[in-house]
Write an enzyme that holds these catalytic residues in place. Structure first.
Site, PDB file in Angstrom:
ATOM      1  N   LYS A 170       0.847  -1.170   0.029  1.00 33.70           N
ATOM      2  CA  LYS A 170       0.049  -0.149   0.119  1.00 33.70           C
ATOM      3  C   LYS A 170       0.889   1.134  -0.121  1.00 33.70           C
ATOM      4  O   LYS A 170       0.621   2.023   1.009  1.00 33.70           O
ATOM      5  CB  LYS A 170      -1.001  -0.005   1.077  1.00 33.70           C
ATOM      6  CG  LYS A 170      -2.145  -0.908   0.976  1.00 33.70           C
ATOM      7  CD  LYS A 170      -3.019  -0.742   2.284  1.00 33.70           C
ATOM      8  CE  LYS A 170      -4.009  -1.947   2.285  1.00 33.70           C
ATOM      9  NZ  LYS A 170      -3.341  -3.289   2.803  1.00 33.70           N
ATOM     10  N   TYR A 212     -16.780  -8.787   6.493  1.00 31.45           N
ATOM     11  CA  TYR A 212     -16.610  -9.648   5.423  1.00 31.45           C
ATOM     12  C   TYR A 212     -17.721  -9.902   4.400  1.00 31.45           C
ATOM     13  O   TYR A 212     -18.904  -9.541   4.752  1.00 31.45           O
ATOM     14  CB  TYR A 212     -16.346 -10.951   6.331  1.00 31.45           C
ATOM     15  CG  TYR A 212     -15.188 -11.113   6.964  1.00 31.45           C
ATOM     16  CD1 TYR A 212     -13.862 -10.760   6.536  1.00 31.45           C
ATOM     17  CD2 TYR A 212     -14.912 -11.266   8.382  1.00 31.45           C
ATOM     18  CE1 TYR A 212     -12.657 -11.015   7.061  1.00 31.45           C
ATOM     19  CE2 TYR A 212     -13.729 -11.305   9.155  1.00 31.45           C
ATOM     20  CZ  TYR A 212     -12.573 -11.255   8.593  1.00 31.45           C
ATOM     21  OH  TYR A 212     -11.471 -11.363   9.181  1.00 31.45           O
TER      22      TYR A 212
END
Length: 277
Positions: free
Chosen positions: A95, A229
């Site tokens: 990232k 999730y």
């Protein structure tokens, strides 16, 4: 959802303009898997053991290499050997998020030597277009050495609760991907972004960005730190080409069995999406 999402991996590989994306789709079809395992372990032994055991069932292994307590040449050489043995790609979830000059050094220099072993990297565009330009510039330099075997995913969306990676941030992610499409192979996002339009860019017939979706877990809906999730079926139904699962696999009582289950559910969802195409 992008019209390309309705095509098989084989069909997309045959016409894909990005060499690494083409190879990734070929791996997925050959192994009948769209699973990326996020191997968030803290020692080289654990990482290489997981990579070897899970390698036959995955298309990609995702690392956070800076959480290893004993990173060394053994880590690099071991990962590269296992990627070749089991035919998977390596995705370093670094990232990148800094000015261009800094990320160039982080990627192609420094102790982690990321460009040497990671096929795929990712970045946030919070610093602006310059971060994508800088990484693409590094990968196209005459002395880079890895050429088409490297690619970038732009972190366009996140699955954590309250994520600010929305709206104009996501739209700009797509704009930059289109501008630097030779190096940008796709996105980390919660859905297909191929139909996004702006004043700067619009979809073209030949573009085919790969979508990786994080936060996939068969048995849990979230954690105490804001992770949300979804299932393999829901992720792929929203446009994911590759599902990223971490704790649902590596923290399972039997990680191999878990990887096989994610492989099965992910592949069935993919087949349902492409239908008879």
């Amino acid at each position: 959802m992008s019209s390309k999402s309705q095509l098989t991996y084989t069909a997309r590989a045959s016409k894909h303009p990005n060499a690494l994306a083409k190879r990734l789709f070929e791996i997925a079809e050959a192994k009948k898997t769209n699973v990326t395992v996020s191997a968030d372990v803290t020692t080289t032994k654990e990482l290489l053991d997981l990579a070897d055991r899970l390698g036959p069932y995955i298309a990609v292994i995702k690392t956070h290499i800076d959480i290893l307590s004993d990173f060394s040449d053994e880590t690099i050489e071991g990962l590269k050997a296992l990627a070749q043995k089991h035919n998977f790609l390596i995705f370093e979830d670094r990232k990148f998020i800094d000015i261009g000059n800094t990320v160039q050094k982080q990627y192609h220099r420094g102790t982690l030597r990321i460009s040497e072993w990671a096929h795929i990297i990712n970045c946030s565009i919070l610093p602006g277009e310059g971060i994508v330009e800088a990484l693409a510039q590094t990968a196209s330099a005459p002395d880079f050495g890895y050429g088409p075997e490297r690619g970038l995913l732009i972190l366009a969306e996140m699955t954590s609760k309250g994520s600010l990676a929305t709206g104009q941030y996501t739209t700009s992610s797509v704009d930059y991907a289109r501008k630097y499409k030779n190096f940008v192979m796709g996105f980390v996002s919660t859905r297909s972004l191929g139909e996004v339009q702006s004043e700067v860019s619009s979809p073209s017939d030949e573009e085919d960005f790969v979508v990786f979706t994080t936060g996939v877990n068969i048995s849990s809906k979230g954690d105490k730190l804001g992770q949300q999730y979804q299932t393999p079926a829901s992720a792929i139904g929203r446009g994911a080409d590759f599902i990223i699962a971490g704790r649902g696999i590596y923290a399972a009582p039997d990680p191999v069995q878990a990887a096989q289950q994610y492989q099965k559910e992910g592949w069935e969802a993919y087949l349902a999406r492409v239908g008879g195409n």
